[in-house]
Every structure is written in structure tokens, then in C-alpha cells.
Design an enzyme around this catalytic site. Sequence first.
Site, PDB file in Angstrom:
ATOM      1  N   PRO A 119       0.793  -1.229   0.000  1.00  9.14           N
ATOM      2  CG  PRO A 119      -0.018  -1.051   2.159  1.00  9.14           C
ATOM      3  CD  PRO A 119       0.614  -2.029   1.219  1.00  9.14           C
ATOM      4  CG  ASN A 120      -0.348   4.313   1.292  1.00 12.08           C
ATOM      5  OD1 ASN A 120      -1.300   4.853   0.745  1.00 12.08           O
ATOM      6  ND2 ASN A 120      -0.442   3.762   2.482  1.00 12.08           N
ATOM      7  CG  HIS A 160      11.140  -1.946   4.514  1.00 15.97           C
ATOM      8  ND1 HIS A 160       9.770  -1.906   4.372  1.00 15.97           N
ATOM      9  CD2 HIS A 160      11.420  -3.087   5.193  1.00 15.97           C
ATOM     10  CE1 HIS A 160       9.254  -2.975   4.944  1.00 15.97           C
ATOM     11  NE2 HIS A 160      10.227  -3.712   5.450  1.00 15.97           N
ATOM     12  CG  ASN A 204       8.380  -1.761   0.323  1.00 11.87           C
ATOM     13  OD1 ASN A 204       7.858  -1.880   1.438  1.00 11.87           O
ATOM     14  ND2 ASN A 204       8.893  -0.622  -0.118  1.00 11.87           N
ATOM     15  NE  ARG A 213       3.866   6.722   1.779  1.00 13.43           N
ATOM     16  CZ  ARG A 213       4.112   5.482   2.167  1.00 13.43           C
ATOM     17  NH1 ARG A 213       4.579   4.587   1.311  1.00 13.43           N
ATOM     18  NH2 ARG A 213       3.889   5.123   3.401  1.00 13.43           N
ATOM     19  CE1 TYR A 246       8.762   5.281   3.274  1.00 14.62           C
ATOM     20  CE2 TYR A 246       7.161   7.063   3.159  1.00 14.62           C
ATOM     21  CZ  TYR A 246       7.654   5.936   3.784  1.00 14.62           C
ATOM     22  OH  TYR A 246       7.052   5.442   4.921  1.00 14.62           O
ATOM     23  CD  GLU A 270      11.257  -6.945   5.942  1.00 16.45           C
ATOM     24  OE1 GLU A 270      12.156  -7.549   6.565  1.00 16.45           O
ATOM     25  OE2 GLU A 270      10.327  -6.331   6.499  1.00 16.45           O
ATOM     26  CB  ALA A 291       1.583   0.355   6.613  1.00 18.37           C
ATOM     27  NE  ARG A 347       9.939   6.202   8.833  1.00 20.63           N
ATOM     28  CZ  ARG A 347       8.996   6.021   7.900  1.00 20.63           C
ATOM     29  NH1 ARG A 347       9.135   5.038   7.024  1.00 20.63           N
ATOM     30  NH2 ARG A 347       7.962   6.814   7.839  1.00 20.63           N
TER      31      ARG A 347
HETATM   32  C1  DQA Z   1       8.199   1.252   3.835  1.00 19.98           C
HETATM   33  C2  DQA Z   1       8.314   1.415   5.358  1.00 19.98           C
HETATM   34  C3  DQA Z   1       6.967   1.180   6.031  1.00 19.98           C
HETATM   35  O1  DQA Z   1       7.099   1.369   7.432  1.00 19.98           O
HETATM   36  C4  DQA Z   1       5.933   2.166   5.507  1.00 19.98           C
HETATM   37  O2  DQA Z   1       4.672   1.892   6.075  1.00 19.98           O
HETATM   38  C5  DQA Z   1       5.863   2.177   4.015  1.00 19.98           C
HETATM   39  C6  DQA Z   1       7.108   2.159   3.260  1.00 19.98           C
HETATM   40  C7  DQA Z   1       9.525   1.615   3.120  1.00 19.98           C
HETATM   41  O3  DQA Z   1       9.704   1.201   1.984  1.00 19.98           O
HETATM   42  O4  DQA Z   1      10.356   2.321   3.692  1.00 19.98           O
HETATM   43  O5  DQA Z   1       4.794   2.277   3.430  1.00 19.98           O
HETATM   44  O6  DQA Z   1       7.896  -0.092   3.537  1.00 19.98           O
END
Ligand code: DQA
Length: 157
Positions: A17-18, A107, A81, A25, A30, A105, A84, A114
Site C-alpha cells: 500500500p501507498n 524497504h 516491500n 509521498r 522515501y 524483504e 505498512a 523510525r
Molecule cells: C516502507 C516502510 C513502512 O514502514 C511504511 O509503512 C511504508 C514504506 C519503506 O519502503 O520504507 O509504506 O515499507
Amino acid sequence: MHAGAQNLKPLHVLNGPNLNLLGTREPEIYGRETLKDIEALCRETAQGLGFDLAFEQTNHEGVLVDLIQRAGTDSSAFVLNAGAYTHTSIALHDAIKGVDAPCVEVHLSQPAAREAFREISFVARAAAGSISGFGAYSYVLGVQAAARLAKARAQQD
Ligand code: DQA
């Protein structure tokens, strides 16, 4: 073409998501690269290592479970990735555990540095390994790691 990768299934890169909002964003966290830019980086990296690549994004947890299950049958390794959902989803944890293909995994940010609610990763507990904190370059490292895992597995067979 690199020896060893010709007969391997593609690598999959799955985004939660997002991440479709990347570029605008919270760029201070990011970065300014869009998801399209990151897809191009992943394709270039995979191609250089002799792999085809599938790249997906969804905002929906159940769809991400479906994509992980598909990666389990159609990929030789996958990069995830989970956004959240990383910090909330036992369903994703169980999906990763439930498939044969190894998961890397990734990020963009460094969640451990954080907010406290980002400290737990249900993905990390099921993944082969984790890469975080390098912005878009985390994906390059993730694809390299996935390719390595795929080739190592192929040699075992
Ligand atoms: C994320 C880190 C997560 O905590 C966050 O909710 C994201 C992006 C990252 O790529 O840094 O949506 O996965």
C-alpha cells in the site's frame, strides 16, 4: 545471458500500500523516484543477471496474499516491500511461510530507526533476508539478493 539463469523462473517484485504514490509521498523519507523509476531499475538489474521480472503493486492486503501465492509458483524468488502491512499482517507472514520461493524483504526507509510501531516486521520473520534504508537502491540490492538465492537453489536441485 549469464550461465545458470537461463532455465530459471522470473523474479517477482511485489509492492504494497501507498507505494503507488512514490515520487510525491513524503519525499524526504522515501525519495523522489516514482514506482515506475524503481520498476525500470529492477528490470535493468534483473536483466543484467539473466532474469525476467514481474513487477506488481496493490493497496489491498488480500491481493498481496494472492500475489505472494502466485510468486510461490511462478517465480524462483521474490522481493517484497509490504509497506505498512509489514508491521501488521500475520496473513502476509503466513503466505510467505506457505510458499516455496524465497522472499527478500525490502524497504526504502529504515523502519527500525523510525516510529516504535514500525519496529516489528512480520515479513522479516518469514523472509530469507531484509534490506532497508537505501532508498530506491534497496530494490537493486533486493533483486541482486533474490537472483543469488534463485541461482543457489537451482544448483542444489
Ligand atoms: C516502507 C516502510 C513502512 O514502514 C511504511 O509503512 C511504508 C514504506 C519503506 O519502503 O520504507 O509504506 O515499507
